[in-house]
Write a protein that holds these residues in place. Sequence first.
Motif, PDB file in Angstrom:
ATOM      1  N   TYR A   1       4.651  18.061  31.888  1.00 43.47           N
ATOM      2  CA  TYR A   1       4.823  17.585  30.883  1.00 43.47           C
ATOM      3  C   TYR A   1       5.941  18.417  30.079  1.00 43.47           C
ATOM      4  O   TYR A   1       6.626  17.822  29.152  1.00 43.47           O
ATOM      5  CB  TYR A   1       3.536  17.579  29.997  1.00 43.47           C
ATOM      6  CG  TYR A   1       2.507  16.477  30.362  1.00 43.47           C
ATOM      7  CD1 TYR A   1       2.964  15.178  30.389  1.00 43.47           C
ATOM      8  CD2 TYR A   1       1.328  16.738  30.627  1.00 43.47           C
ATOM      9  CE1 TYR A   1       2.002  13.912  30.459  1.00 43.47           C
ATOM     10  CE2 TYR A   1       0.359  15.595  31.167  1.00 43.47           C
ATOM     11  CZ  TYR A   1       0.834  14.447  31.083  1.00 43.47           C
ATOM     12  OH  TYR A   1       0.152  13.151  31.311  1.00 43.47           O
ATOM     13  N   THR A   2       5.667  19.653  30.280  1.00 42.72           N
ATOM     14  CA  THR A   2       6.885  20.528  29.551  1.00 42.72           C
ATOM     15  C   THR A   2       8.419  20.039  30.026  1.00 42.72           C
ATOM     16  O   THR A   2       9.302  20.148  29.167  1.00 42.72           O
ATOM     17  CB  THR A   2       6.482  22.075  29.943  1.00 42.72           C
ATOM     18  OG1 THR A   2       5.292  22.345  29.639  1.00 42.72           O
ATOM     19  CG2 THR A   2       7.450  23.043  29.330  1.00 42.72           C
TER      20      THR A   2
ATOM     21  N   VAL B   1       0.846  20.237  33.407  1.00 41.82           N
ATOM     22  CA  VAL B   1       1.332  20.761  32.066  1.00 41.82           C
ATOM     23  C   VAL B   1       3.008  21.291  32.153  1.00 41.82           C
ATOM     24  O   VAL B   1       3.497  21.258  31.546  1.00 41.82           O
ATOM     25  CB  VAL B   1       0.429  22.179  31.792  1.00 41.82           C
ATOM     26  CG1 VAL B   1       1.133  23.181  30.901  1.00 41.82           C
ATOM     27  CG2 VAL B   1      -0.920  22.281  31.249  1.00 41.82           C
TER      28      VAL B   1
ATOM     29  N   ARG C   1      -0.211  16.861  27.135  1.00 47.02           N
ATOM     30  CA  ARG C   1      -0.138  18.101  27.575  1.00 47.02           C
ATOM     31  C   ARG C   1      -1.189  19.140  26.976  1.00 47.02           C
ATOM     32  O   ARG C   1      -1.801  19.917  27.548  1.00 47.02           O
ATOM     33  CB  ARG C   1       1.339  18.913  27.070  1.00 47.02           C
ATOM     34  CG  ARG C   1       1.279  20.291  27.940  1.00 47.02           C
ATOM     35  CD  ARG C   1       2.867  20.794  27.708  1.00 47.02           C
ATOM     36  NE  ARG C   1       3.088  21.252  26.287  1.00 47.02           N
ATOM     37  CZ  ARG C   1       4.168  21.908  25.858  1.00 47.02           C
ATOM     38  NH1 ARG C   1       5.274  22.188  26.891  1.00 47.02           N
ATOM     39  NH2 ARG C   1       4.359  22.069  24.593  1.00 47.02           N
TER      40      ARG C   1
ATOM     41  N   SER D   1       3.534  13.817  36.093  1.00 46.74           N
ATOM     42  CA  SER D   1       2.475  14.468  35.291  1.00 46.74           C
ATOM     43  C   SER D   1       1.348  13.857  35.081  1.00 46.74           C
ATOM     44  O   SER D   1       0.118  14.278  35.158  1.00 46.74           O
ATOM     45  CB  SER D   1       2.957  15.068  33.897  1.00 46.74           C
ATOM     46  OG  SER D   1       3.567  13.672  33.171  1.00 46.74           O
TER      47      SER D   1
END
Length: 106
Positions: A57-58, A54, A74, A41
């Motif tokens: 990071y999720t 994103v 994020r 990420s």
Amino acid sequence: MAQFSIFGSRTAGRPVRCVSGVQGARYGLSKAEFMEKVQQSNEACQRGDFQAAVHLYTNALQADPQNCILYSNRSAAQLKLGQHQAALDDAEKACELNPKWPKVSV
């Protein structure tokens, strides 16, 4: 490889964890897999691929949902994508998790 934060060099190379330990085993990720997601990420942010950042990071947040740094990073990636409400929500979550985190100070 050096750790990167899109928030600047002050956080580069510091531990990823903010509040909790890696909870990856509960979510099917080993600590190594979690760290790989975080590294990927950060690399996505470096190359300007904020959509991938994103997403990654999720995934990392599913393994460590109490990590204020991941929410903060994020949030910045979402801001770059123009996703203002999502960015604000993540910034507020980072602040809630650790009000002393310098990146969430007003």
